[in-house]
Design an enzyme around this catalytic site. Sequence first.
Site, PDB file in Angstrom:
ATOM      1  N   GLU A  69       4.294   2.915  -1.756  1.00  0.00           N
ATOM      2  CA  GLU A  69       3.441   4.019  -2.218  1.00  0.00           C
ATOM      3  C   GLU A  69       2.277   4.170  -1.261  1.00  0.00           C
ATOM      4  O   GLU A  69       1.817   3.191  -0.692  1.00  0.00           O
ATOM      5  CB  GLU A  69       2.826   3.676  -3.594  1.00  0.00           C
ATOM      6  CG  GLU A  69       3.806   3.450  -4.697  1.00  0.00           C
ATOM      7  CD  GLU A  69       3.269   2.490  -5.763  1.00  0.00           C
ATOM      8  OE1 GLU A  69       2.033   2.284  -5.858  1.00  0.00           O
ATOM      9  OE2 GLU A  69       4.103   1.946  -6.487  1.00  0.00           O
ATOM     10  N   LYS A  72      -1.548   4.262  -0.451  1.00  0.00           N
ATOM     11  CA  LYS A  72      -2.666   3.624  -1.164  1.00  0.00           C
ATOM     12  C   LYS A  72      -3.809   4.617  -1.276  1.00  0.00           C
ATOM     13  O   LYS A  72      -4.470   4.945  -0.298  1.00  0.00           O
ATOM     14  CB  LYS A  72      -3.119   2.369  -0.432  1.00  0.00           C
ATOM     15  CG  LYS A  72      -4.193   1.627  -1.210  1.00  0.00           C
ATOM     16  CD  LYS A  72      -4.533   0.301  -0.585  1.00  0.00           C
ATOM     17  CE  LYS A  72      -5.576  -0.427  -1.410  1.00  0.00           C
ATOM     18  NZ  LYS A  72      -6.851   0.282  -1.486  1.00  0.00           N
ATOM     19  N   ASP A  80      -7.349   6.275  -2.083  1.00  0.00           N
ATOM     20  CA  ASP A  80      -8.722   5.794  -2.011  1.00  0.00           C
ATOM     21  C   ASP A  80      -9.518   6.413  -3.157  1.00  0.00           C
ATOM     22  O   ASP A  80     -10.278   7.344  -2.984  1.00  0.00           O
ATOM     23  CB  ASP A  80      -9.318   6.196  -0.658  1.00  0.00           C
ATOM     24  CG  ASP A  80     -10.527   5.351  -0.316  1.00  0.00           C
ATOM     25  OD1 ASP A  80     -10.800   4.381  -1.056  1.00  0.00           O
ATOM     26  OD2 ASP A  80     -11.198   5.665   0.671  1.00  0.00           O
ATOM     27  N   TYR A 105       0.398   4.120 -10.873  1.00  0.00           N
ATOM     28  CA  TYR A 105       1.163   3.234  -9.987  1.00  0.00           C
ATOM     29  C   TYR A 105       1.663   1.964 -10.645  1.00  0.00           C
ATOM     30  O   TYR A 105       2.191   1.092  -9.958  1.00  0.00           O
ATOM     31  CB  TYR A 105       0.357   2.885  -8.733  1.00  0.00           C
ATOM     32  CG  TYR A 105      -0.959   2.185  -8.970  1.00  0.00           C
ATOM     33  CD1 TYR A 105      -1.002   0.896  -9.498  1.00  0.00           C
ATOM     34  CD2 TYR A 105      -2.158   2.801  -8.659  1.00  0.00           C
ATOM     35  CE1 TYR A 105      -2.197   0.247  -9.715  1.00  0.00           C
ATOM     36  CE2 TYR A 105      -3.373   2.166  -8.855  1.00  0.00           C
ATOM     37  CZ  TYR A 105      -3.379   0.890  -9.398  1.00  0.00           C
ATOM     38  OH  TYR A 105      -4.577   0.259  -9.608  1.00  0.00           O
ATOM     39  N   LYS A 133      -3.238  -1.785   5.366  1.00  0.00           N
ATOM     40  CA  LYS A 133      -4.332  -0.827   5.525  1.00  0.00           C
ATOM     41  C   LYS A 133      -4.291  -0.103   6.874  1.00  0.00           C
ATOM     42  O   LYS A 133      -3.936  -0.687   7.890  1.00  0.00           O
ATOM     43  CB  LYS A 133      -5.688  -1.560   5.409  1.00  0.00           C
ATOM     44  CG  LYS A 133      -5.898  -2.275   4.076  1.00  0.00           C
ATOM     45  CD  LYS A 133      -6.244  -1.341   2.950  1.00  0.00           C
ATOM     46  CE  LYS A 133      -7.718  -1.063   2.850  1.00  0.00           C
ATOM     47  NZ  LYS A 133      -8.518  -2.123   2.294  1.00  0.00           N
ATOM     48  N   CYS A 140     -33.094  25.497  27.699  1.00  0.00           N
ATOM     49  CA  CYS A 140     -31.760  24.924  27.887  1.00  0.00           C
ATOM     50  C   CYS A 140     -31.870  23.669  28.753  1.00  0.00           C
ATOM     51  O   CYS A 140     -32.454  23.712  29.842  1.00  0.00           O
ATOM     52  CB  CYS A 140     -30.836  25.938  28.555  1.00  0.00           C
ATOM     53  SG  CYS A 140     -29.247  25.236  29.050  1.00  0.00           S
ATOM     54  N   CYS A 185     -30.005  24.674  32.286  1.00  0.00           N
ATOM     55  CA  CYS A 185     -30.454  25.705  33.221  1.00  0.00           C
ATOM     56  C   CYS A 185     -31.901  26.134  33.018  1.00  0.00           C
ATOM     57  O   CYS A 185     -32.427  26.922  33.800  1.00  0.00           O
ATOM     58  CB  CYS A 185     -29.539  26.922  33.149  1.00  0.00           C
ATOM     59  SG  CYS A 185     -29.755  27.887  31.652  1.00  0.00           S
ATOM     60  N   CYS A 208     -28.331  28.911  24.321  1.00  0.00           N
ATOM     61  CA  CYS A 208     -28.970  29.129  25.611  1.00  0.00           C
ATOM     62  C   CYS A 208     -28.709  30.576  25.998  1.00  0.00           C
ATOM     63  O   CYS A 208     -27.582  31.046  25.927  1.00  0.00           O
ATOM     64  CB  CYS A 208     -28.365  28.178  26.644  1.00  0.00           C
ATOM     65  SG  CYS A 208     -28.535  28.763  28.341  1.00  0.00           S
ATOM     66  N   CYS A 227     -26.058  29.988  33.552  1.00  0.00           N
ATOM     67  CA  CYS A 227     -26.153  28.580  33.123  1.00  0.00           C
ATOM     68  C   CYS A 227     -24.898  27.859  33.584  1.00  0.00           C
ATOM     69  O   CYS A 227     -23.773  28.237  33.217  1.00  0.00           O
ATOM     70  CB  CYS A 227     -26.290  28.500  31.610  1.00  0.00           C
ATOM     71  SG  CYS A 227     -26.253  26.828  30.981  1.00  0.00           S
TER      72      CYS A 227
HETATM   73  O1  D41 Z   1      -2.910   3.614  -4.681  1.00  0.00           O
HETATM   74  C1  D41 Z   1      -3.525   2.577  -4.936  1.00  0.00           C
HETATM   75  N1  D41 Z   1      -4.810   2.491  -4.691  1.00  0.00           N
HETATM   76  C2  D41 Z   1      -2.833   1.408  -5.551  1.00  0.00           C
HETATM   77  C3  D41 Z   1      -3.590   0.367  -6.046  1.00  0.00           C
HETATM   78  C4  D41 Z   1      -1.420   1.327  -5.661  1.00  0.00           C
HETATM   79  N2  D41 Z   1      -0.625   2.342  -5.219  1.00  0.00           N
HETATM   80  N3  D41 Z   1      -0.834   0.247  -6.207  1.00  0.00           N
HETATM   81  C5  D41 Z   1      -1.577  -0.774  -6.689  1.00  0.00           C
HETATM   82  N4  D41 Z   1      -0.937  -1.836  -7.238  1.00  0.00           N
HETATM   83  C6  D41 Z   1      -1.635  -2.841  -7.717  1.00  0.00           C
HETATM   84  C7  D41 Z   1      -0.893  -4.012  -8.316  1.00  0.00           C
HETATM   85  C8  D41 Z   1       0.238  -4.430  -7.430  1.00  0.00           C
HETATM   86  C9  D41 Z   1      -1.805  -5.186  -8.514  1.00  0.00           C
HETATM   87  C10 D41 Z   1      -0.345  -3.583  -9.645  1.00  0.00           C
HETATM   88  C11 D41 Z   1      -3.005  -0.745  -6.636  1.00  0.00           C
HETATM   89  C12 D41 Z   1      -3.685  -1.866  -7.170  1.00  0.00           C
HETATM   90  N5  D41 Z   1      -2.975  -2.883  -7.702  1.00  0.00           N
HETATM   91  C13 D41 Z   1      -5.138  -1.996  -7.210  1.00  0.00           C
HETATM   92  N6  D41 Z   1      -6.013  -1.034  -7.175  1.00  0.00           N
HETATM   93  C14 D41 Z   1      -7.248  -1.552  -7.233  1.00  0.00           C
HETATM   94  C15 D41 Z   1      -7.147  -2.884  -7.318  1.00  0.00           C
HETATM   95  C16 D41 Z   1      -5.815  -3.166  -7.311  1.00  0.00           C
END
Ligand code: D41
Length: 713
Positions: A158, A160, A162, A269, A357, A451, A454, A469, A475
Amino acid sequence: MQPGVVGPCLYSINGMLCPPIFSVGAAPSVAALLESGLTTMTAKQTPPQEATKLRAEINDHNYRYYVLDAPVISDAQFDKLFRKLQELEAQHPELITPDSPTQRIGAKPLAGFEEIKHTVPMLSLANAFDEDELADFDRRVHDRLKRDIEAPITYSCEPKLDGLAVSLRYEAGKLVSAATRGDGYAGEDITQNIRTIKSIPLHLRDKFPPVLEVRGEVFISKKGFAELNARAEKTGEKVFVNPRNAAAGSLRQLDPQITASRPLTMFCYGVGVVEGAEFKSHSESLQALKRWGLRVNTAAAVVKGLKQCATYYQKMASQRAGLDYDIDGVVFKVDDLALQKTLGTVSRAPRWAVAYKFPAEEENTQIEAVDFQVGRTGALTPVARLKPVFVGGATVSNATLHNMDEIARKDVRVGDTVVVRRAGDVIPMVVSVIKEKRPKQTQEITLPSECPICGSEVMHVPGEAVARCMGGLTCSAQRKESIKHFAARRAMDIEGLGDKLVEQLVDHDLIHDAADLYTLKADQLAGLERMAEKSADNVIAALEKSKTTTLPRFIYALGIREVGETIARTLAHAFGRLDKLMAADEEALLAVNDVGPIVAEYVLHFFQQASNRKVIERLQHAGVHWPAIEVKAAEDLPLAGKTVVLTGTFTHFSREDAKAHLLALGAKVSGSVSKKTDFVIAGESAGSKLTKAQNLGVTVVDEATLQKWVAAL
Ligand code: D41
């Protein structure tokens, strides 16, 4: 695709087709929904029956819109249904139920948040920052499971998000509580705020389990964030630094009315407690969540083995900038729940999951100085000289401060520690000042009155954020920039004539304008820095080659203000010949599709200048030429009178290019699909517009068809 089956996640990794992990059988059919929308208008029903029916319809449409990403009615039609329910409930308040879609904002502001204990702790995620660390994770999984390293593990992947992790609890299908992650064991009770999020169902659908705790990430889309900040700016409120901060601030409101005004949404998730349902795998649980009405990210996928995990990471990294939500990496989870159980957890993080990450896009560093750069049109751009910092995968030592208004708004001074952002190919920018780190001695940033290049006067044009300018082509900075623009790949495409070379040529007084380029001799170039004889010859050859060009390229290369590639192409096709364009009056320019008064004014002004006409004449005299373009009457164009909608991403065209081609073909390009649409051109990962076109029976064509049309032009 048959109605009720949604599976946009069928894509290939390493040439293998990965199964769509979500296919939904229980969605109401389009026909049934459209039908039901009609019957409520006509059939006689008792008020309780009508309320129940309206709620079911509204919930269905919400589900189609948010979870399936396939709406079947317009926003206006939806609003009408919603208002109808509101009116009915106003007349019969006894019919109001707590899970009615009208009751999202019910509660009064809280004095503070209560604590909620998580029945199953919300674990944290271990991180990996490079491929070696990802391989270490996969090896540890194999070791613990006593598996041969060659036998690939099935992983659920998936993006991640933010955002902010939350846990929702449904009992008998009703949303009863919602909590922030907190320390993982207990969080804050944010039920009233969560109820205001329209994509979170107040009631589950299908054969939902009696008790369900669902975990996910609450966030604000990039589009929602831009709109929110635009609104804040208008009303003079504080603007947010990024979508994550905006989401966090919105969830932490004690007054749910405020939260309701923020464009929050959620992707689920995972699950906590579930009573009355069992799954074999993580991907199966996500499918179930989707069936029960919860929003799950469609970019999720199942892959086999480490190599495919790395491919998924690359794929998401390349899609990242184009996604409408911020992600900071991808998450891999061992898909098999029995294996997850065997692996267990260590220090509050599961051994079966890892977050891989992306390199951070924001870092802190210090501003050492601020210079003003002069652009092609004379615009002065303040540029921060930074203590070098590694961000977004590169070392950054300069970042734009945009203009003086932005400097004032962010209150930036020399000496400040600032947040620097570098995302994808976007120019690094200063996002905000870390006020806590401001030293005693800082220096205010002031706009120079002259400027820096120039010495001409600098003017702040009223109504424009930028200062300019006034030196024009006297220039040297403006001259350099306009010659660089002329030589650029998308303009005259003079290979080997890079920025550094143009700067040297202007500094050595070898050229003053673009036409001078064609008077250059190899021996003049060979004397310059980093210019071997061979490369000098190459540049001369490239100059010669560039003389054969096209009218759109030439118009674009002139660097007329507000005339980008698209407008240049439009003008070329409208007038066919340069002399016709140069002779056009305001009326003739305004008659061109997509040319407004501002563009018309700049074009007129440009060709009125004797100096510009002279340069053009000299260029043509030097041998720069292009074929004329046949101008067709609008009604004779192949797509005359057709309305076309673009969706998805294309391999051979940018959105702008595709649009310009379609306009040149005589089509009208629209942003939304309706019954009046003649064609939808669907690129890769096309979403709701494609589905809508299919539902409405609109003809859908692919990119190859567009290519054929363009080739025929
Ligand atoms: O999209 C996310 N930020 C995300 C966070 C994700 N797709 N999966 C996650 N899965 C978990 C576990 C595996 C522990 C069930 C998570 C997070 N944890 C998570 N988000 C913040 C702390 C942990």
